[in-house]
Design a protein around this motif. Structure first.
Motif, PDB file in Angstrom:
ATOM      1  N   HIS A 240      43.142  72.781  25.412  1.00  0.00           N
ATOM      2  CA  HIS A 240      42.927  73.804  26.455  1.00  0.00           C
ATOM      3  C   HIS A 240      43.282  75.152  25.845  1.00  0.00           C
TER       4      HIS A 240
ATOM      5  N   SER B   2      50.120  75.874  27.020  1.00  0.00           N
ATOM      6  CA  SER B   2      49.729  77.192  26.504  1.00  0.00           C
ATOM      7  C   SER B   2      49.494  77.229  25.011  1.00  0.00           C
TER       8      SER B   2
ATOM      9  N   ASN C 139      36.962  77.983  30.397  1.00  0.00           N
ATOM     10  CA  ASN C 139      37.868  77.885  31.535  1.00  0.00           C
ATOM     11  C   ASN C 139      37.659  79.074  32.463  1.00  0.00           C
ATOM     12  N   GLU C 140      37.422  78.800  33.744  1.00  0.00           N
ATOM     13  CA  GLU C 140      37.372  79.825  34.798  1.00  0.00           C
ATOM     14  C   GLU C 140      36.352  80.934  34.513  1.00  0.00           C
TER      15      GLU C 140
HETATM   16  O1  G3I Z   1      55.581  81.680  24.246  1.00  0.00           O
HETATM   17  C1  G3I Z   1      56.101  82.929  24.747  1.00  0.00           C
HETATM   18  C2  G3I Z   1      57.569  83.064  24.372  1.00  0.00           C
HETATM   19  O2  G3I Z   1      57.681  83.168  22.942  1.00  0.00           O
HETATM   20  C3  G3I Z   1      58.131  84.325  25.036  1.00  0.00           C
HETATM   21  O3  G3I Z   1      59.520  84.405  24.756  1.00  0.00           O
HETATM   22  C4  G3I Z   1      57.897  84.218  26.554  1.00  0.00           C
HETATM   23  C5  G3I Z   1      58.415  85.426  27.300  1.00  0.00           C
HETATM   24  O4  G3I Z   1      57.565  86.510  27.031  1.00  0.00           O
HETATM   25  O5  G3I Z   1      56.478  84.108  26.819  1.00  0.00           O
HETATM   26  C6  G3I Z   1      55.967  82.920  26.265  1.00  0.00           C
HETATM   27  O6  G3I Z   1      54.593  82.861  26.557  1.00  0.00           O
HETATM   28  C7  G3I Z   1      54.312  82.555  27.924  1.00  0.00           C
HETATM   29  C8  G3I Z   1      53.530  81.227  27.965  1.00  0.00           C
HETATM   30  O7  G3I Z   1      53.127  80.922  29.316  1.00  0.00           O
HETATM   31  C9  G3I Z   1      54.342  80.064  27.432  1.00  0.00           C
HETATM   32  O8  G3I Z   1      55.462  79.849  28.260  1.00  0.00           O
HETATM   33  C10 G3I Z   1      53.436  83.663  28.475  1.00  0.00           C
HETATM   34  O9  G3I Z   1      54.203  84.863  28.557  1.00  0.00           O
HETATM   35  C11 G3I Z   1      52.942  83.285  29.876  1.00  0.00           C
HETATM   36  O10 G3I Z   1      51.990  84.247  30.335  1.00  0.00           O
HETATM   37  C12 G3I Z   1      52.231  81.932  29.824  1.00  0.00           C
HETATM   38  O11 G3I Z   1      51.858  81.596  31.151  1.00  0.00           O
HETATM   39  C13 G3I Z   1      50.928  80.491  31.209  1.00  0.00           C
HETATM   40  C14 G3I Z   1      49.599  81.017  31.781  1.00  0.00           C
HETATM   41  O12 G3I Z   1      48.676  79.932  31.987  1.00  0.00           O
HETATM   42  C15 G3I Z   1      48.938  82.005  30.835  1.00  0.00           C
HETATM   43  O13 G3I Z   1      48.660  81.364  29.603  1.00  0.00           O
HETATM   44  C16 G3I Z   1      51.512  79.444  32.158  1.00  0.00           C
HETATM   45  O14 G3I Z   1      52.677  78.879  31.590  1.00  0.00           O
HETATM   46  C17 G3I Z   1      50.480  78.347  32.407  1.00  0.00           C
HETATM   47  O15 G3I Z   1      50.961  77.419  33.384  1.00  0.00           O
HETATM   48  C18 G3I Z   1      49.181  78.962  32.937  1.00  0.00           C
HETATM   49  O16 G3I Z   1      48.241  77.911  33.026  1.00  0.00           O
HETATM   50  C19 G3I Z   1      46.968  78.273  33.630  1.00  0.00           C
HETATM   51  C20 G3I Z   1      45.894  77.466  32.907  1.00  0.00           C
HETATM   52  O17 G3I Z   1      45.928  77.758  31.528  1.00  0.00           O
HETATM   53  C21 G3I Z   1      44.520  77.753  33.507  1.00  0.00           C
HETATM   54  N1  G3I Z   1      44.513  77.470  34.959  1.00  0.00           N
HETATM   55  C22 G3I Z   1      45.571  78.199  35.706  1.00  0.00           C
HETATM   56  C23 G3I Z   1      46.940  77.869  35.118  1.00  0.00           C
HETATM   57  C24 G3I Z   1      48.049  78.521  35.927  1.00  0.00           C
HETATM   58  O18 G3I Z   1      47.971  79.922  35.843  1.00  0.00           O
END
Ligand code: G3I
Length: 360
Positions: free
Chosen positions: A108, A72, A155-156
């Motif tokens: 990414h 992320s 992406n997507e």
């Molecule tokens: O970094 C913050 C942190 O400071 C905070 O305390 C925490 C709680 O709010 O959130 C953290 O951010 C999160 C981030 O992941 C890092 O862990 C976001 O809320 C959360 O929405 C984010 O989710 C990621 C998601 O993409 C959206 O970016 C997932 O981990 C990640 O696996 C997912 O990956 C996507 C690919 O980019 C595209 N293809 C699909 C794939 C799965 O959905």
């Protein structure tokens, strides 16, 4: 020395020069052109908090991966919390790890409807949108040009259920720029780093079913238009988030990948995992089904071509996005990844290793 580390050593032989930049990163190469007997590099999406706080995870990433991608940390919401601000520290943690262990690194992503900060909704014109998108890409690619060899530029771009081949997902860039946001993004990246492999990345093109065929058709349409406009598109990323209860369209996927290869594109497997919430609970049985699903998918891809890289979206079940949307009804941990939550390899890792070493 285990199979993996033997394989890794062989792969590193191919990759490390690239990772260290010693090998000129021609456009379209994550690593020097793979000789027929070379091993397909394996890697995973890596998250910076786990890399910082979890020694077992850090050691597993260094042991099993030849290429990594920030899960992320290079997305807009993490890099750009406010309009005038860039926050690189978390991405830099992963970049430092890649340098330390001489790993290839993917970036990414620049244009995705997900993980966008609120402030982009204040963008009010096409000119402003192009300016913001272009300057973001120029800034980020310039910063990581010497270490990131491949970018998921877009992406997507396709809606979940496209209404036709030219149906584009609506979000800030497509709303203001229409389909032109895609060439704008690719050209901006290529202008800063002509050697980077520039990738269009998509999900749900792997299965039997009208919706998935429609997504393959829409992706094919976007790719063809970009190539006809001489847009610097080098590769297509198959995310491969594999649902255990969906059948892989072996013929459809093989034909799709063959056509893309025929157009001169490279193929990457960018986010593979197996979403196991519909599988039985017992771990041994479930792990075998997960491995079989991945085998089915990889068989279809390898029947058409040798992918540049195989990445899973996460390395260990200890850190996976899957339960965010696919928590198991029985409350058991999801087991979508090659290492279990104790960092031990599962049958899925053996399947990946077998395909990586498959001679051409
Ligand atoms: O970094 C913050 C942190 O400071 C905070 O305390 C925490 C709680 O709010 O959130 C953290 O951010 C999160 C981030 O992941 C890092 O862990 C976001 O809320 C959360 O929405 C984010 O989710 C990621 C998601 O993409 C959206 O970016 C997932 O981990 C990640 O696996 C997912 O990956 C996507 C690919 O980019 C595209 N293809 C699909 C794939 C799965 O959905």
């Amino acid at each position: 020395m285990t199979h993996n580390s033997l394989t890794r050593r062989a792969a590193l032989g191919v990759l490390s020069a690239a990772a260290a930049g010693a090998v000129s990163r021609r456009a379209g190469a994550i690593a020097p052109a793979a000789a027929p007997t070379a091993v397909v590099p394996y890697g995973a999406a890596i998250n910076s908090p786990a890399l910082t706080n979890d020694r077992a995870y850090r050691e597993a990433a260094a042991r099993y991966c030849q290429v990594i991608v920030p899960e992320s940390e290079m997305k807009w919401d993490e890099l750009r919390p406010s309009r005038g601000e860039y926050r690189f520290e978390n991405a830099d943690i992963i970049v430092a790890f890649a340098r330390e262990h001489r790993l290839a690194l993917r970036g990414h992503t620049f244009a995705w409807y997900g993980a966008m900060p609120e402030w982009v909704n204040t963008i009010a014109s096409a000119a402003e949108a192009e300016r913001e998108l272009t300057s973001h890409i120029q800034t980020v690619v310039s910063r990581y040009r010497d270490v990131v060899s491949s970018w998921d530029v877009v992406n997507e771009p396709i809606p979940d259920k496209p209404s036709g081949v030219s149906d584009l997902r609506q979000f800030v860039w497509s709303r203001h720029l229409g389909e032109n946001y895609i060439p704008i993004a690719f050209r901006a990246a290529a202008a800063v780093d002509p050697k980077a492999m520039l990738v269009l990345n998509e999900y749900d093109v792997e299965y039997i079913g009208a919706r998935f065929q429609a997504r393959r058709d829409a992706l094919r349409h976007i790719v063809r238009r970009l190539l006809d406009q001489n847009v610097p598109l080098h590769a297509v990323g198959l995310q491969a988030h594999l649902y255990a209860d969906r059948a892989i369209d072996r013929d459809g996927l093989q034909a799709f990948v063959s056509e893309l290869k025929g157009w001169g594109l490279k193929i990457l497997i960018t986010e593979m995992d197996v979403i196991d919430d519909t599988l039985p609970g017992p771990e041994k049985e479930r792990d075998a089904a997960v491995a079989a699903k991945a085998d089915d998918f990889l068989e279809a891809v390898f029947a058409a071509c040798r992918p540049e890289v195989i990445l899973t979206w996460g390395l260990s079940d200890r850190y996976t996005w899957v339960p965010t949307y696919n928590k198991r009804a029985d409350g058991r941990l999801n087991r979508p990844l090659p290492l279990d939550d104790a960092m031990k390899p599962k049958p899925l890792m053996a399947v990946i290793d077998r395909f990586r070493r498959r001679a051409v």
